[in-house]
Design a protein around this motif. Structure first.
Motif, PDB file in Angstrom:
ATOM      1  N   LEU A  10       0.888   1.469  -1.264  1.00  0.00           N
ATOM      2  CA  LEU A  10       1.275   0.087  -1.491  1.00  0.00           C
ATOM      3  C   LEU A  10       0.117  -0.816  -1.097  1.00  0.00           C
ATOM      4  O   LEU A  10      -0.612  -0.533  -0.142  1.00  0.00           O
ATOM      5  CB  LEU A  10       2.511  -0.269  -0.657  1.00  0.00           C
ATOM      6  CG  LEU A  10       3.808   0.394  -1.083  1.00  0.00           C
ATOM      7  CD1 LEU A  10       4.915   0.078  -0.083  1.00  0.00           C
ATOM      8  CD2 LEU A  10       4.211  -0.042  -2.477  1.00  0.00           C
ATOM      9  N   LYS A  11      -0.040  -1.890  -1.838  1.00  0.00           N
ATOM     10  CA  LYS A  11      -1.021  -2.896  -1.443  1.00  0.00           C
ATOM     11  C   LYS A  11      -0.543  -3.521  -0.134  1.00  0.00           C
ATOM     12  O   LYS A  11       0.668  -3.627   0.110  1.00  0.00           O
ATOM     13  CB  LYS A  11      -1.163  -3.950  -2.531  1.00  0.00           C
ATOM     14  CG  LYS A  11      -1.783  -3.404  -3.804  1.00  0.00           C
ATOM     15  CD  LYS A  11      -1.834  -4.471  -4.878  1.00  0.00           C
ATOM     16  CE  LYS A  11      -2.397  -3.896  -6.175  1.00  0.00           C
ATOM     17  NZ  LYS A  11      -2.313  -4.876  -7.275  1.00  0.00           N
ATOM     18  N   PRO A  12      -1.472  -3.922   0.720  1.00  0.00           N
ATOM     19  CA  PRO A  12      -1.087  -4.487   2.027  1.00  0.00           C
ATOM     20  C   PRO A  12      -0.075  -5.632   1.880  1.00  0.00           C
ATOM     21  O   PRO A  12      -0.176  -6.472   0.979  1.00  0.00           O
ATOM     22  CB  PRO A  12      -2.412  -4.993   2.596  1.00  0.00           C
ATOM     23  CG  PRO A  12      -3.455  -4.133   1.941  1.00  0.00           C
ATOM     24  CD  PRO A  12      -2.935  -3.872   0.550  1.00  0.00           C
ATOM     25  N   GLY A  13       0.909  -5.602   2.764  1.00  0.00           N
ATOM     26  CA  GLY A  13       1.904  -6.655   2.808  1.00  0.00           C
ATOM     27  C   GLY A  13       3.085  -6.479   1.873  1.00  0.00           C
ATOM     28  O   GLY A  13       3.939  -7.367   1.789  1.00  0.00           O
ATOM     29  N   ASP A  47       3.494   4.272   6.727  1.00  0.00           N
ATOM     30  CA  ASP A  47       2.505   3.196   6.702  1.00  0.00           C
ATOM     31  C   ASP A  47       2.540   2.575   5.299  1.00  0.00           C
ATOM     32  O   ASP A  47       3.585   2.141   4.873  1.00  0.00           O
ATOM     33  CB  ASP A  47       1.130   3.705   7.123  1.00  0.00           C
ATOM     34  CG  ASP A  47       1.156   4.315   8.528  1.00  0.00           C
ATOM     35  OD1 ASP A  47       1.877   3.776   9.398  1.00  0.00           O
ATOM     36  OD2 ASP A  47       0.486   5.337   8.759  1.00  0.00           O
ATOM     37  N   ASP A  48       1.455   2.581   4.566  1.00  0.00           N
ATOM     38  CA  ASP A  48       1.452   2.044   3.201  1.00  0.00           C
ATOM     39  C   ASP A  48       1.432   3.147   2.147  1.00  0.00           C
ATOM     40  O   ASP A  48       1.213   2.872   0.971  1.00  0.00           O
ATOM     41  CB  ASP A  48       0.240   1.120   2.989  1.00  0.00           C
ATOM     42  CG  ASP A  48       0.391  -0.212   3.712  1.00  0.00           C
ATOM     43  OD1 ASP A  48       1.534  -0.600   4.012  1.00  0.00           O
ATOM     44  OD2 ASP A  48      -0.629  -0.867   3.974  1.00  0.00           O
ATOM     45  N   LYS A  82       4.903  -2.103 -10.224  1.00  0.00           N
ATOM     46  CA  LYS A  82       3.495  -1.682 -10.291  1.00  0.00           C
ATOM     47  C   LYS A  82       2.524  -2.628  -9.586  1.00  0.00           C
ATOM     48  O   LYS A  82       1.596  -2.153  -8.929  1.00  0.00           O
ATOM     49  CB  LYS A  82       3.067  -1.445 -11.736  1.00  0.00           C
ATOM     50  CG  LYS A  82       3.479  -0.095 -12.267  1.00  0.00           C
ATOM     51  CD  LYS A  82       2.853   0.168 -13.623  1.00  0.00           C
ATOM     52  CE  LYS A  82       3.061   1.604 -14.058  1.00  0.00           C
ATOM     53  NZ  LYS A  82       2.343   1.908 -15.295  1.00  0.00           N
ATOM     54  N   PRO A  83       2.693  -3.941  -9.675  1.00  0.00           N
ATOM     55  CA  PRO A  83       1.756  -4.821  -8.964  1.00  0.00           C
ATOM     56  C   PRO A  83       1.786  -4.674  -7.446  1.00  0.00           C
ATOM     57  O   PRO A  83       0.855  -5.104  -6.760  1.00  0.00           O
ATOM     58  CB  PRO A  83       2.197  -6.230  -9.387  1.00  0.00           C
ATOM     59  CG  PRO A  83       2.899  -6.039 -10.678  1.00  0.00           C
ATOM     60  CD  PRO A  83       3.584  -4.699 -10.554  1.00  0.00           C
ATOM     61  N   LEU A  88      -4.233   6.017  -5.749  1.00  0.00           N
ATOM     62  CA  LEU A  88      -5.201   6.656  -4.858  1.00  0.00           C
ATOM     63  C   LEU A  88      -6.511   6.888  -5.607  1.00  0.00           C
ATOM     64  O   LEU A  88      -6.497   7.245  -6.798  1.00  0.00           O
ATOM     65  CB  LEU A  88      -4.660   7.990  -4.359  1.00  0.00           C
ATOM     66  CG  LEU A  88      -3.354   7.959  -3.572  1.00  0.00           C
ATOM     67  CD1 LEU A  88      -2.970   9.369  -3.149  1.00  0.00           C
ATOM     68  CD2 LEU A  88      -3.461   7.050  -2.369  1.00  0.00           C
ATOM     69  N   ALA A  89      -7.610   6.728  -4.931  1.00  0.00           N
ATOM     70  CA  ALA A  89      -8.918   6.952  -5.555  1.00  0.00           C
ATOM     71  C   ALA A  89      -9.073   8.392  -6.020  1.00  0.00           C
ATOM     72  O   ALA A  89      -9.789   8.659  -6.985  1.00  0.00           O
ATOM     73  CB  ALA A  89     -10.031   6.582  -4.574  1.00  0.00           C
TER      74      ALA A  89
END
Length: 107
Positions: A10-13, A47-48, A82-83, A88-89
């Protein structure tokens, strides 16, 4: 039956909003998941990082996933979800959720 494990972050926050959406997952989306031969579907959070597990009971995963992707209510759901996510890289090209290798299973 095929088992699948996948990861995404997840993107932070975005943890709380993601959890809020999934506490009220749309019935049309859940019905489409079932209609695409997916059962025992869970998403875990640490975590995220998100880890998903599901079992596929169909004959043609690609066809079922394409059918899911074409479903209008699922598209609407993904436009919201999705946003909040970031792939993952280390994922394979073309993956949104990174598919994982099963290294152990016990029934």
């Amino acid at each position: 039956m095929q088992r699948f494990g996948m990861m995404i972050q997840l993107k932070p926050g975005n943890v709380e909003i993601y959890k809020q959406h999934h506490r009220a997952c749309w019935p049309e989306v859940l019905a489409q998941i079932a209609d695409c031969n997916i059962k025992n579907y869970s998403i875990y959070l640490k975590d995220d990082l998100l880890f998903s597990y599901f079992e596929y009971y169909g004959e043609d995963l690609k066809t079922d996933l394409d059918r899911m992707a074409a479903h209008p209510k699922t598209q609407e759901w993904w436009a919201i979800i999705k946003p909040l996510q970031e792939s993952l890289a280390s994922r394979e090209q073309g993956e949104w959720w990174a598919e994982m290798e099963e290294v152990f299973h016990f029934d």
